[in-house]
Motif scaffolding. Structure first.
Motif, PDB file in Angstrom:
ATOM      1  N   ARG A  33       0.898  -1.192  -0.209  1.00 44.04           N
ATOM      2  CA  ARG A  33       0.238   0.607   0.213  1.00 44.04           C
ATOM      3  C   ARG A  33       0.768   1.483   0.139  1.00 44.04           C
ATOM      4  NH1 ARG A  33      -5.248  -0.048   0.106  1.00 44.04           N
ATOM      5  NH2 ARG A  33      -5.533  -1.773   0.851  1.00 44.04           N
ATOM      6  N   GLY A  37      -2.335   5.242  -0.052  1.00 38.52           N
ATOM      7  CA  GLY A  37      -3.183   4.437   0.487  1.00 38.52           C
ATOM      8  C   GLY A  37      -4.282   3.344  -0.654  1.00 38.52           C
ATOM      9  N   LEU A  39      -3.177   1.009  -3.650  1.00 35.57           N
ATOM     10  CA  LEU A  39      -2.550  -1.088  -3.766  1.00 35.57           C
ATOM     11  C   LEU A  39      -1.935  -1.218  -4.506  1.00 35.57           C
ATOM     12  CD1 LEU A  39      -2.486  -3.462  -1.947  1.00 35.57           C
ATOM     13  CD2 LEU A  39      -4.834  -3.760  -3.642  1.00 35.57           C
ATOM     14  N   CYS A  55       4.725   3.912  -7.082  1.00 41.77           N
ATOM     15  CA  CYS A  55       3.960   5.381  -6.031  1.00 41.77           C
ATOM     16  C   CYS A  55       4.035   6.613  -6.472  1.00 41.77           C
ATOM     17  CB  CYS A  55       4.170   5.290  -4.526  1.00 41.77           C
ATOM     18  SG  CYS A  55       2.932   3.297  -3.817  1.00 41.77           S
TER      19      CYS A  55
END
Length: 59
Positions: A33, A37, A39, A55
């Motif tokens: 994660r 938040g 995934l 990310c």
């Protein structure tokens, strides 16, 4: 399943040449994660590697 994936915003199908040029990094398949938040799933040696790669980070 491909049709459902292609419906996702920003998703596009790779050409055969693009598919052949993909080079994997190895490692185990894992789900982690992101700090926001989201995934993410991919092959990596650790979640920190996967998070740093996939990310979006705040600047």
């Amino acid at each position: 399943m491909l049709k459902n994936i292609l419906k996702l915003e920003g998703a596009q199908q790779l050409s055969k040449i693009e598919q052949k040029n993909i080079q994997g990094k190895g490692g185990e398949l894992m789900a982690c994660r992101c700090p926001n938040g989201v995934l993410v799933v991919g092959h990596a040696d650790s979640c920190s590697t996967l998070i740093n790669t996939l990310c979006e980070m705040d600047s």
